[in-house]
Design a protein around this motif. Structure first.
Motif, PDB file in Angstrom:
ATOM      1  N   VAL A   1      -7.611   4.492 -30.965  1.00  0.00           N
ATOM      2  CA  VAL A   1      -7.683   5.215 -29.959  1.00  0.00           C
ATOM      3  C   VAL A   1      -7.168   6.492 -29.457  1.00  0.00           C
ATOM      4  CG1 VAL A   1      -7.032   5.172 -27.622  1.00  0.00           C
ATOM      5  CG2 VAL A   1      -7.115   3.071 -28.624  1.00  0.00           C
ATOM      6  N   GLN A   2      -6.423   6.146 -30.184  1.00  0.00           N
ATOM      7  CA  GLN A   2      -5.961   8.085 -30.233  1.00  0.00           C
ATOM      8  C   GLN A   2      -6.545   8.874 -31.089  1.00  0.00           C
ATOM      9  OE1 GLN A   2      -3.232   9.801 -28.665  1.00  0.00           O
ATOM     10  NE2 GLN A   2      -4.677  12.033 -29.726  1.00  0.00           N
ATOM     11  N   GLN A   3      -8.183   8.668 -32.036  1.00  0.00           N
ATOM     12  CA  GLN A   3      -8.540   9.093 -32.862  1.00  0.00           C
ATOM     13  C   GLN A   3     -10.172  10.045 -31.663  1.00  0.00           C
ATOM     14  OE1 GLN A   3      -8.312  10.782 -35.817  1.00  0.00           O
ATOM     15  NE2 GLN A   3     -10.596  11.864 -34.982  1.00  0.00           N
ATOM     16  N   GLN A   4     -10.069   8.535 -31.122  1.00  0.00           N
ATOM     17  CA  GLN A   4     -10.946   9.041 -29.918  1.00  0.00           C
ATOM     18  C   GLN A   4     -11.164   9.774 -29.120  1.00  0.00           C
ATOM     19  OE1 GLN A   4     -11.272   5.005 -28.530  1.00  0.00           O
ATOM     20  NE2 GLN A   4     -13.272   4.248 -29.588  1.00  0.00           N
ATOM     21  N   ILE A   5      -9.913   9.965 -28.592  1.00  0.00           N
ATOM     22  CA  ILE A   5      -8.679  10.712 -27.616  1.00  0.00           C
ATOM     23  C   ILE A   5      -9.438  12.154 -27.485  1.00  0.00           C
ATOM     24  CG2 ILE A   5      -7.480  11.835 -25.813  1.00  0.00           C
ATOM     25  CD1 ILE A   5      -6.539   8.376 -25.566  1.00  0.00           C
ATOM     26  N   THR A   6      -8.915  11.999 -28.762  1.00  0.00           N
ATOM     27  CA  THR A   6      -8.753  13.391 -29.921  1.00  0.00           C
ATOM     28  C   THR A   6     -10.305  13.774 -29.684  1.00  0.00           C
ATOM     29  OG1 THR A   6      -7.148  12.897 -31.204  1.00  0.00           O
ATOM     30  CG2 THR A   6      -8.170  14.957 -31.427  1.00  0.00           C
ATOM     31  N   ASP A   7     -11.039  13.259 -30.491  1.00  0.00           N
ATOM     32  CA  ASP A   7     -12.210  13.714 -30.470  1.00  0.00           C
ATOM     33  C   ASP A   7     -13.380  13.675 -28.721  1.00  0.00           C
ATOM     34  OD1 ASP A   7     -12.034  13.394 -33.405  1.00  0.00           O
ATOM     35  OD2 ASP A   7     -13.456  11.107 -32.788  1.00  0.00           O
ATOM     36  N   ASN A   8     -12.562  13.730 -27.739  1.00  0.00           N
ATOM     37  CA  ASN A   8     -13.938  13.998 -26.317  1.00  0.00           C
ATOM     38  C   ASN A   8     -12.159  14.302 -25.625  1.00  0.00           C
ATOM     39  OD1 ASN A   8     -15.801  12.209 -26.530  1.00  0.00           O
ATOM     40  ND2 ASN A   8     -14.626  10.882 -27.727  1.00  0.00           N
ATOM     41  N   ALA A   9     -11.368  15.427 -26.092  1.00  0.00           N
ATOM     42  CA  ALA A   9     -10.323  15.350 -25.644  1.00  0.00           C
ATOM     43  C   ALA A   9     -11.098  17.552 -24.303  1.00  0.00           C
ATOM     44  CB  ALA A   9      -9.094  16.571 -26.066  1.00  0.00           C
ATOM     45  N   ALA A  10     -11.890  17.800 -25.465  1.00  0.00           N
ATOM     46  CA  ALA A  10     -12.678  18.962 -24.924  1.00  0.00           C
ATOM     47  C   ALA A  10     -13.585  18.571 -23.490  1.00  0.00           C
ATOM     48  CB  ALA A  10     -13.227  20.256 -26.232  1.00  0.00           C
ATOM     49  N   PHE A  11     -13.732  17.469 -23.948  1.00  0.00           N
ATOM     50  CA  PHE A  11     -15.312  16.816 -22.425  1.00  0.00           C
ATOM     51  C   PHE A  11     -14.524  16.237 -21.433  1.00  0.00           C
ATOM     52  CE2 PHE A  11     -17.190  13.583 -20.239  1.00  0.00           C
ATOM     53  CZ  PHE A  11     -17.961  14.180 -19.688  1.00  0.00           C
ATOM     54  N   HIS A  12     -12.926  15.629 -22.027  1.00  0.00           N
ATOM     55  CA  HIS A  12     -12.430  15.361 -21.055  1.00  0.00           C
ATOM     56  C   HIS A  12     -11.157  16.501 -19.891  1.00  0.00           C
ATOM     57  CE1 HIS A  12     -13.596  11.582 -20.988  1.00  0.00           C
ATOM     58  NE2 HIS A  12     -13.236  11.392 -22.521  1.00  0.00           N
ATOM     59  N   GLY A  13     -11.125  17.576 -20.186  1.00  0.00           N
ATOM     60  CA  GLY A  13     -10.842  18.191 -19.492  1.00  0.00           C
ATOM     61  C   GLY A  13      -8.844  18.931 -20.209  1.00  0.00           C
ATOM     62  N   ILE A  14      -8.317  19.597 -19.494  1.00  0.00           N
ATOM     63  CA  ILE A  14      -7.268  19.992 -19.755  1.00  0.00           C
ATOM     64  C   ILE A  14      -6.125  19.642 -19.273  1.00  0.00           C
ATOM     65  CG2 ILE A  14      -7.563  22.427 -21.018  1.00  0.00           C
ATOM     66  CD1 ILE A  14      -6.219  22.853 -17.364  1.00  0.00           C
ATOM     67  N   PHE A  15      -4.559  19.483 -20.162  1.00  0.00           N
ATOM     68  CA  PHE A  15      -3.809  18.349 -19.312  1.00  0.00           C
ATOM     69  C   PHE A  15      -3.246  19.979 -18.408  1.00  0.00           C
ATOM     70  CE2 PHE A  15      -3.418  17.032 -23.470  1.00  0.00           C
ATOM     71  CZ  PHE A  15      -4.348  16.449 -23.583  1.00  0.00           C
ATOM     72  N   ASN A  16      -2.789  19.433 -17.315  1.00  0.00           N
ATOM     73  CA  ASN A  16      -1.837  20.699 -16.353  1.00  0.00           C
ATOM     74  C   ASN A  16      -0.003  20.138 -16.759  1.00  0.00           C
ATOM     75  OD1 ASN A  16      -1.445  21.654 -13.429  1.00  0.00           O
ATOM     76  ND2 ASN A  16      -0.206  19.587 -13.058  1.00  0.00           N
ATOM     77  N   TYR A  17       0.148  21.683 -17.095  1.00  0.00           N
ATOM     78  CA  TYR A  17       1.795  21.615 -17.817  1.00  0.00           C
ATOM     79  C   TYR A  17       2.787  21.306 -16.873  1.00  0.00           C
ATOM     80  CZ  TYR A  17      -0.551  22.470 -21.807  1.00  0.00           C
ATOM     81  OH  TYR A  17      -1.213  22.788 -23.033  1.00  0.00           O
ATOM     82  N   ASP A  18       2.435  21.523 -15.619  1.00  0.00           N
ATOM     83  CA  ASP A  18       3.305  21.621 -14.622  1.00  0.00           C
ATOM     84  C   ASP A  18       4.569  20.421 -14.331  1.00  0.00           C
ATOM     85  OD1 ASP A  18       2.486  24.057 -13.254  1.00  0.00           O
ATOM     86  OD2 ASP A  18       1.012  22.995 -11.753  1.00  0.00           O
ATOM     87  N   ASN A  19       4.159  19.209 -14.120  1.00  0.00           N
ATOM     88  CA  ASN A  19       4.648  18.135 -14.568  1.00  0.00           C
ATOM     89  C   ASN A  19       5.254  17.911 -15.652  1.00  0.00           C
ATOM     90  OD1 ASN A  19       4.100  18.231 -11.608  1.00  0.00           O
ATOM     91  ND2 ASN A  19       2.639  16.726 -11.520  1.00  0.00           N
ATOM     92  N   VAL A  20       5.087  18.140 -16.361  1.00  0.00           N
ATOM     93  CA  VAL A  20       4.922  18.263 -17.844  1.00  0.00           C
ATOM     94  C   VAL A  20       6.165  18.813 -18.314  1.00  0.00           C
ATOM     95  CG1 VAL A  20       3.971  17.389 -19.899  1.00  0.00           C
ATOM     96  CG2 VAL A  20       2.379  16.985 -18.077  1.00  0.00           C
ATOM     97  N   LEU A  21       6.179  19.827 -18.589  1.00  0.00           N
ATOM     98  CA  LEU A  21       6.904  20.586 -19.542  1.00  0.00           C
ATOM     99  C   LEU A  21       8.581  19.765 -19.464  1.00  0.00           C
ATOM    100  CD1 LEU A  21       5.550  24.606 -18.902  1.00  0.00           C
ATOM    101  CD2 LEU A  21       6.120  23.207 -20.761  1.00  0.00           C
ATOM    102  N   PRO A  22       9.019  19.476 -18.678  1.00  0.00           N
ATOM    103  CA  PRO A  22      10.291  19.248 -18.404  1.00  0.00           C
ATOM    104  C   PRO A  22      10.925  18.458 -19.993  1.00  0.00           C
ATOM    105  CG  PRO A  22       9.874  19.880 -16.196  1.00  0.00           C
ATOM    106  CD  PRO A  22       9.034  19.604 -16.669  1.00  0.00           C
ATOM    107  N   ARG A  23       9.980  17.112 -19.326  1.00  0.00           N
ATOM    108  CA  ARG A  23      10.079  16.087 -19.997  1.00  0.00           C
ATOM    109  C   ARG A  23       8.676  15.682 -21.125  1.00  0.00           C
ATOM    110  NH1 ARG A  23      11.027  14.589 -15.607  1.00  0.00           N
ATOM    111  NH2 ARG A  23       9.284  13.294 -15.881  1.00  0.00           N
ATOM    112  N   ARG A  24       7.692  16.040 -21.055  1.00  0.00           N
ATOM    113  CA  ARG A  24       6.530  15.360 -20.773  1.00  0.00           C
ATOM    114  C   ARG A  24       6.285  13.795 -20.263  1.00  0.00           C
ATOM    115  NH1 ARG A  24       6.161  14.035 -27.104  1.00  0.00           N
ATOM    116  NH2 ARG A  24       8.174  14.130 -26.746  1.00  0.00           N
TER     117      ARG A  24
END
Lengths: 308, 462
Positions: free
Chosen positions: B439-462
């Motif tokens: 699963v992780q490999q599939q996500i890695t392979d397709n990450a560029a297509f699916h776009g980016i993360f939004n860090y606003d709500n993530v940085l403090p704690r992931r």
């Protein structure tokens, strides 16, 4: 008046012209509908598929990038193609053989209550697809009617829609419910087979099997051909069972191509990519239909003798 | 005669054309000179009635100044919204599905409302109910909907088993949790899962149940030390030892201990499975409490087990946003603030168990305000601990994946089948690990297509 006495006169130019106008007027709504609601959106979707837009038409031009991805990097494409083709391979023969069999039964002369049998066999197909889907979901639930019936005769029940192996056969089985339309077409075809052909076979000493094999079946091939084409196209577009029952699961075992397009467009909001997926589907359906058409000259019999 | 037919046809066609034109450009005409706002929302009959009551109250109080028109969308909300946006005809204010928030925000459909908020407003709101994009507030959760364990107290009483704890500090360890579930898992002969004659193939009551959903599993995973994203926040982390261990634990609950049904088995449950004893405990959200309140059993609320990092909760809500195309954002905010107040028009919906305020101040912390909506039969005493106390512990809240994974739906396309596979089939640890790595490999392979993360709500704690 004058028309009473006159001999046949070719329609005047004026009448011809007027008829033409009326013709266009009557055909107009259908033509406008086709241009506006079918052809227009189709052409727009070609453009859309070459942008990176999520919603609407404000994306950037990316050319063939989506199509390249479909054939090189898209991880679900082969799963969904395999699922969809497997489903067509299961469902189309299952439905056609069942419908044909029932039509032959209902074509039996002198069968008691024939009209009622025909009605009973046809009625389920007029139930809307969504309604019947909910009904079948209930019947084929692991604790539903079907399993209870099977278990009462000692056959273990299955998790039909929730088992990777059974989900496609289960959906195909559910589709038997809707074969009434095909059955009526077969019934009409069967009644068009001339009685004299059967008489000829009888004279030659042929029995019921020979009648079926050498007369009924060949005479019915144009009708069977039509239903196969329609069945394949319909099967390739299967989508409602995934939307209402399985959501493509379990573990992608019912990831129909049509469902993959839907979730890409309306769940993930990637309209442009869904448009590209749709065009691939269109081309694949076109190709498969063309192949079936090409094989038809070897097995479809037309009475006119144009081919055999 | 022919003339008559001609006239009739012409009139019909003209009407059809006019009708089409009206349908394309039609919008309800404003009544009077004051502005009208469109509020688009979904929900069952109860919610629809409540929203209509709120709108009615608001309109009555603002007679001659502003008028809100509610648009209840019964089905295919996303499609309707999509069509409106594509046609350049957005609502003024509307619900949006959490999974589509970022797509709409990134395409400029949502309005940043920071300048409309009263000073100090954000401090009154539960931390994960604020939806940001590019650092700006573009939405609030429509209601807080914390996940927790719901249990049928009658089952525990019947078997003489102590109830699961509702206080954070009392959360059960993994082994204690398994043991508790075993003692309330009962087969057709009345033997529990610890009994030597227990029949794992004929179970009447499972001790525990959860759907095969990322959100629910994440509650275990976070407590087990797993995080959705890797250390440098560049990718998901599903092949981490903590995730693999969590998934293996889920597999063991189902196929080894037999205290939990497979996803397929749970499809065969009767209506109202918690009341009817198909399982004794299950993970659920706030929205279920309204239905529970109408059933005949004693409901209890408990915290999730502690797998090493404390019990966790999560709130997977709908979002409400003002749209960038609105001509009256101030009035839209005014309506929104009105709607947030428990005492305006829809108190019974809060008290009945459907909505939970997103403002902890005053609705969780002021005893009088709290009593307005929780002092009733729908809310067992344990609710205040398992839901409200947990909602105010930011370190124990799993950030909703949809709140920082742009295009969350596409990520779930990879993860959900894997969860279904692991929960549906007996597996060894290595097989679980292999599935998660794939699963992780599939996500890695397709990450560029699916776009980016939004860090606003993530940085403090992931």
């Amino acid at each position: 008046m004058s028309t009473k006495t006159a001999a046949f006169k070719p329609p005047s130019r004026k009448l011809f012209k007027r008829n033409e106008i009326w013709g266009w007027l009557f055909a107009g709504p259908a033509i406008i509908g086709f241009l506006g609601f079918t052809l227009g959106p189709m052409i727009a979707s070609i453009y859309l598929s070459m942008t990176d837009s999520s919603l609407g038409f404000d994306g950037n031009w990316i050319g063939m990038a989506h199509y390249a991805r479909i054939f090189t990097a898209e991880p679900f494409i082969w799963i969904s193609v395999r699922v969809t083709l497997t489903f067509v391979a299961i469902a189309v023969p299952m439905h056609i053989i069942t419908a044909f069999f029932i039509a032959v039964l209902l074509n039996t002369e002198g069968l008691k209550g024939l009209k009622y049998w025909r009605t009973i066999a046809y009625v389920p197909s007029i139930v809307p697809g969504v309604a019947s889907m909910f009904l079948w979901r209930w019947i084929m639930n692991p604790r539903g009617l079907l399993n209870a019936a099977l278990e009462s005769v000692g056959i273990p029940g299955q998790n039909w829609f929730f088992d990777e192996f059974w989900v496609l056969p289960a959906i195909a089985f559910m589709g038997i419910w809707g074969i009434g339309g095909n059955m009526v077409i077969y019934l009409a075809g069967l009644q068009g087979v001339p009685r004299s052909y059967y008489d000829a076979i009888e004279v030659d000493g042929g029995g019921i099997f020979s009648k079926f094999r050498y007369c009924t079946l060949p005479m019915m091939t144009p009708v069977i051909f039509f239903t196969i084409i329609m069945g394949i196209i319909g099967g390739l577009q299967t989508f409602i069972p995934a939307l209402l029952v399985t959501e493509g699961g379990p573990n992608n075992a019912s990831l129909f191509y049509g469902w993959h397009i839907y979730r890409t467009a309306f769940i993930n909001f990637n309209m442009s990519y869904a448009a590209a997926l749709s065009w691939i589907m269109f081309l694949v359906i076109l190709a498969i239909t063309a192949i079936v058409f090409a094989t038809s000259k070897h097995w479809v019999y037309y009475e006119g003798g144009e081919s055999k | 005669m022919r003339k008559l037919v001609t006239t009739l046809l012409t009139v019909t066609m003209a009407l059809a054309v006019l009708g089409l034109a009206a349908a394309c450009g039609g919008s309800p005409a404003a009544s009077g000179d004051y502005p009208t706002l469109t509020f688009m929302y979904w929900g069952g009959l109860d919610e629809q009635n409540a929203v209509e009551a709120i709108i009615e109250d608001f309109n009555a109080q603002n007679e001659g100044r502003v008028r809100v028109i509610g648009e209840h969308i019964a089905a295919d909300f996303g499609t309707v919204m999509n069509t409106r946006l594509a046609a350049g005809n957005p609502p003024d204010i509307a619900y949006t599905a959490a999974g589509t928030f970022y797509t709409m925000a990134s395409e400029g459909h949502l309005l940043a409302v920071d300048h409309l908020l009263p000073p100090g407003f954000l401090d009154t709101v539960v931390h994960d109910a604020i939806w940001r994009y590019n650092g700006q507030v573009m939405g609030f959760s429509t209601a807080q909907v914390n996940l927790m364990i719901y249990y049928n107290a009658d089952i525990f009483a019947r078997h003489g088993v102590e109830r699961p704890p509702h206080r954070f500090d009392d959360a059960l360890s993994w082994d204690q949790f398994v043991n508790l579930a075993q003692r309330v898992t009962v087969d057709r002969n009345g033997n529990n899962a610890l009994h030597p004659d227990f029949n794992p193939n004929q179970i009447d009551t499972f001790g525990f149940n959860t759907g095969p959903w990322l959100n629910n599993i994440a509650l275990f995973a976070y407590s087990n030390g797993a995080r959705m994203l890797n250390e440098d926040l560049t990718n998901t982390d599903f092949d981490s030892p903590e995730w693999i261990d969590t998934m293996y634990k889920m597999n063991r609950l189902i196929h080894h201990y037999r205290v939990m049904p497979t996803p397929a088995e749970s499809e065969g449950f009767p209506e109202n499975p918690l009341m009817n004893g198909a399982f004794a405990m299950s993970i659920g959200g706030r929205w279920e409490m309204m239905a529970f309140a109408q059933l005949d059993f004693e409901l209890g609320c408990a915290v999730m087990p502690n797998l090493g990092h404390g019990a966790f909760t999560m709130s997977p809500p709908g979002v409400t946003s003002i749209f960038a195309g609105s001509e009256h954002p101030e009035l839209a905010w005014e309506f929104w603030e009105f709607k947030m107040d428990v005492e305006n028009g829809a108190t019974e919906l809060y008290a009945g168990g459907l909505w939970q305020p997103i403002q902890h101040d005053p609705w969780y912390t002021d005893p009088a305000a709290l009593a307005v909506w929780t002092d009733n039969d729908a809310h067992p005493a344990s609710f205040r601990y398992a839901a409200l106390d947990m909602a105010m512990r930011p370190s124990q809240i799993v950030p909703l994946p949809a709140s920082y994974l742009v295009r969350i739906g596409e990520h779930q396309q990879y993860v959900t089948p894997a969860i279904q596979e692991i929960m549906g089939n007996p597996m060894t640890f290595d097989q679980v690990a292999e599935t998660m790595r794939t699963v992780q490999q599939q996500i890695t392979d397709n990450a560029a297509f699916h776009g980016i993360f939004n860090y606003d709500n993530v940085l403090p704690r992931r």
